[in-house]
Design an enzyme around this catalytic site. Structure first.
Site, PDB file in Angstrom:
ATOM      1  N   GLN A  79       0.844  -1.193   0.000  1.00  0.00           N
ATOM      2  CA  GLN A  79       0.000   0.000   0.000  1.00  0.00           C
ATOM      3  C   GLN A  79       0.881   1.245   0.000  1.00  0.00           C
ATOM      4  OE1 GLN A  79      -3.619  -0.343   0.360  1.00  0.00           O
ATOM      5  NE2 GLN A  79      -3.502   1.756  -0.360  1.00  0.00           N
ATOM      6  N   PHE A  80       1.400   1.621  -1.178  1.00  0.00           N
ATOM      7  CA  PHE A  80       2.295   2.772  -1.241  1.00  0.00           C
ATOM      8  C   PHE A  80       1.594   4.064  -0.860  1.00  0.00           C
ATOM      9  CE2 PHE A  80       0.348   3.064  -5.382  1.00  0.00           C
ATOM     10  CZ  PHE A  80       0.324   4.423  -5.665  1.00  0.00           C
ATOM     11  N   THR A  81       0.272   4.093  -0.928  1.00  0.00           N
ATOM     12  CA  THR A  81      -0.461   5.316  -0.593  1.00  0.00           C
ATOM     13  C   THR A  81      -0.386   5.660   0.893  1.00  0.00           C
ATOM     14  OG1 THR A  81      -2.568   4.139  -0.375  1.00  0.00           O
ATOM     15  CG2 THR A  81      -2.040   5.050  -2.554  1.00  0.00           C
TER      16      THR A  81
END
Length: 151
Positions: A79-81
């Protein structure tokens, strides 16, 4: 590294391109973000913290048991966000997130270390793929961990 852990009764991720579903029962759903300044020590700290965190209820209804204590399952999704910067304007910046060539090995190291401690295979999402995540949050119980803050 940043992790959002959720105590779940069930969770799944569907990899959109292949429609493959990876699912778990009682345990933890972990959304994992890797930042540019992260290293294996960050991943190892998170693994130790997560595997020992007492967020599951004992026979008296108190949150005294860990994932290891209950033999719970884990689903990990990249989950790079979690590294979204929102200081300027209305469009998030993802510059603090590690690029794939750095993030993938740390993500895989995190999963491997967690598998080693829990002594079980951990289903994961697919790094960089479009995915649909579904879960039933038990509690609800959600905790944010950051390896640079280490609370």
């Amino acid at each position: 590294m940043r992790a959002v852990i959720q105590r779940v009764t069930e969770a799944s991720v569907t990899i959109e391109e292949t429609a493959e579903v990876r699912a778990i029962g009682k345990g933890m759903m972990i959304l994992l973000g890797v930042g540019r300044n992260d290293n294996p020590d960050d991943a190892a700290w998170l693994v130790r913290k997560i595997s020992s965190m007492r967020i599951f209820e004992d026979a008296q209804g108190k949150t005294n048991e860990s994932l290891r204590d209950i033999g719970g399952e884990v689903l990990v999704v990249s989950q790079f966000t979690l590294y979204a910067g929102t200081r300027k304007g209305n469009r998030p910046s993802f510059d603090p997130a590690a690029p794939p060539e750095q993030a993938v090995p740390l993500y895989e190291f995190f999963v491997s270390e967690l598998e080693s401690i829990l002594k079980k295979t951990i289903p994961t999402g697919e790094f960089g793929a479009a995915m649909k995540v579904s879960l039933i949050n038990d509690g609800p119980f959600t905790i944010l961990l950051d390896s640079k803050i280490r609370e």
